[in-house]
Motif scaffolding. Structure first.
Motif, PDB file in Angstrom:
ATOM      1  N   TYR A  13       0.835  -1.199   0.000  1.00 49.58           N
ATOM      2  CA  TYR A  13       0.000   0.000   0.000  1.00 49.58           C
ATOM      3  C   TYR A  13       0.871   1.251   0.000  1.00 49.58           C
ATOM      4  N   SER A  14       0.384   2.303  -0.613  1.00 52.37           N
ATOM      5  CA  SER A  14       1.047   3.612  -0.665  1.00 52.37           C
ATOM      6  C   SER A  14       2.426   3.547  -1.304  1.00 52.37           C
ATOM      7  N   LYS A  15       2.582   2.658  -2.296  1.00 53.38           N
ATOM      8  CA  LYS A  15       3.835   2.557  -3.038  1.00 53.38           C
ATOM      9  C   LYS A  15       3.531   2.764  -4.517  1.00 53.38           C
ATOM     10  N   PRO A  16       3.719   3.996  -5.014  1.00 53.03           N
ATOM     11  CA  PRO A  16       3.381   4.292  -6.408  1.00 53.03           C
ATOM     12  C   PRO A  16       4.281   3.539  -7.381  1.00 53.03           C
ATOM     13  N   LYS A  17       3.728   3.255  -8.563  1.00 53.85           N
ATOM     14  CA  LYS A  17       4.520   2.607  -9.602  1.00 53.85           C
ATOM     15  C   LYS A  17       4.132   3.173 -10.964  1.00 53.85           C
ATOM     16  N   ARG A  18       5.037   3.032 -11.921  1.00 55.68           N
ATOM     17  CA  ARG A  18       4.812   3.519 -13.278  1.00 55.68           C
ATOM     18  C   ARG A  18       3.781   2.652 -13.986  1.00 55.68           C
ATOM     19  N   THR A  19       3.026   3.255 -14.888  1.00 56.67           N
ATOM     20  CA  THR A  19       2.095   2.516 -15.741  1.00 56.67           C
ATOM     21  C   THR A  19       2.371   2.904 -17.186  1.00 56.67           C
ATOM     22  N   PRO A  20       3.428   2.346 -17.781  1.00 58.25           N
ATOM     23  CA  PRO A  20       3.810   2.773 -19.131  1.00 58.25           C
ATOM     24  C   PRO A  20       2.794   2.412 -20.209  1.00 58.25           C
ATOM     25  N   VAL A  29      -1.211   4.148  -7.768  1.00 61.78           N
ATOM     26  CA  VAL A  29      -0.899   3.802  -6.381  1.00 61.78           C
ATOM     27  C   VAL A  29      -2.155   3.204  -5.743  1.00 61.78           C
ATOM     28  N   LEU A  30      -1.963   2.243  -4.862  1.00 63.60           N
ATOM     29  CA  LEU A  30      -3.062   1.650  -4.108  1.00 63.60           C
ATOM     30  C   LEU A  30      -2.980   2.176  -2.680  1.00 63.60           C
ATOM     31  N   VAL A  31      -4.057   2.798  -2.228  1.00 60.91           N
ATOM     32  CA  VAL A  31      -4.085   3.430  -0.904  1.00 60.91           C
ATOM     33  C   VAL A  31      -5.170   2.781  -0.068  1.00 60.91           C
ATOM     34  N   LYS A  32      -4.878   2.562   1.210  1.00 58.92           N
ATOM     35  CA  LYS A  32      -5.868   2.012   2.134  1.00 58.92           C
ATOM     36  C   LYS A  32      -6.215   3.098   3.148  1.00 58.92           C
ATOM     37  N   ASP A  33      -7.509   3.384   3.269  1.00 58.00           N
ATOM     38  CA  ASP A  33      -7.957   4.405   4.206  1.00 58.00           C
ATOM     39  C   ASP A  33      -9.271   3.949   4.822  1.00 58.00           C
ATOM     40  N   ASN A  34      -9.335   3.904   6.132  1.00 52.07           N
ATOM     41  CA  ASN A  34     -10.521   3.458   6.869  1.00 52.07           C
ATOM     42  C   ASN A  34     -10.988   2.068   6.419  1.00 52.07           C
ATOM     43  N   GLY A  35     -10.031   1.183   6.154  1.00 52.15           N
ATOM     44  CA  GLY A  35     -10.362  -0.186   5.773  1.00 52.15           C
ATOM     45  C   GLY A  35     -10.787  -0.358   4.333  1.00 52.15           C
TER      46      GLY A  35
END
Length: 84
Positions: A13-20, A29-35
């Protein structure tokens, strides 16, 4: 520990990556907030940011300042962190 969400594999989670191969956005990026998980795509494909404190980077931060302050659930926050 890899996480797959909507067909995209992330190292965490919260680790951005390139999407060429994405049509319009350069990063994801995949973010987790409040489950809840949220997939955030950000950045214009083919355009580089400017990490130095130039007029161009100041303009970006001024234009998107309100959205950057929203925090990690905002595309502007991640664009500011990764590209600018």
């Amino acid at each position: 520990m890899s996480i797959t969400y909507r067909g995209v594999t992330f190292s965490g989670y919260s680790k951005p990556k390139r999407t060429p191969k994405h049509k319009t956005k350069s990063h994801v990026v995949l973010v987790k907030d409040n489950g809840k998980d949220k997939l955030i795509r950000f950045g214009q494909q083919g355009v580089s940011g400017d990490k130095k404190n130039t007029a161009r980077s100041k303009s970006f931060k001024a234009r998107h300042g309100r959205n950057i302050k929203k925090g990690k659930m905002s595309g502007s926050y991640w664009s500011n962190l990764v590209k600018w």
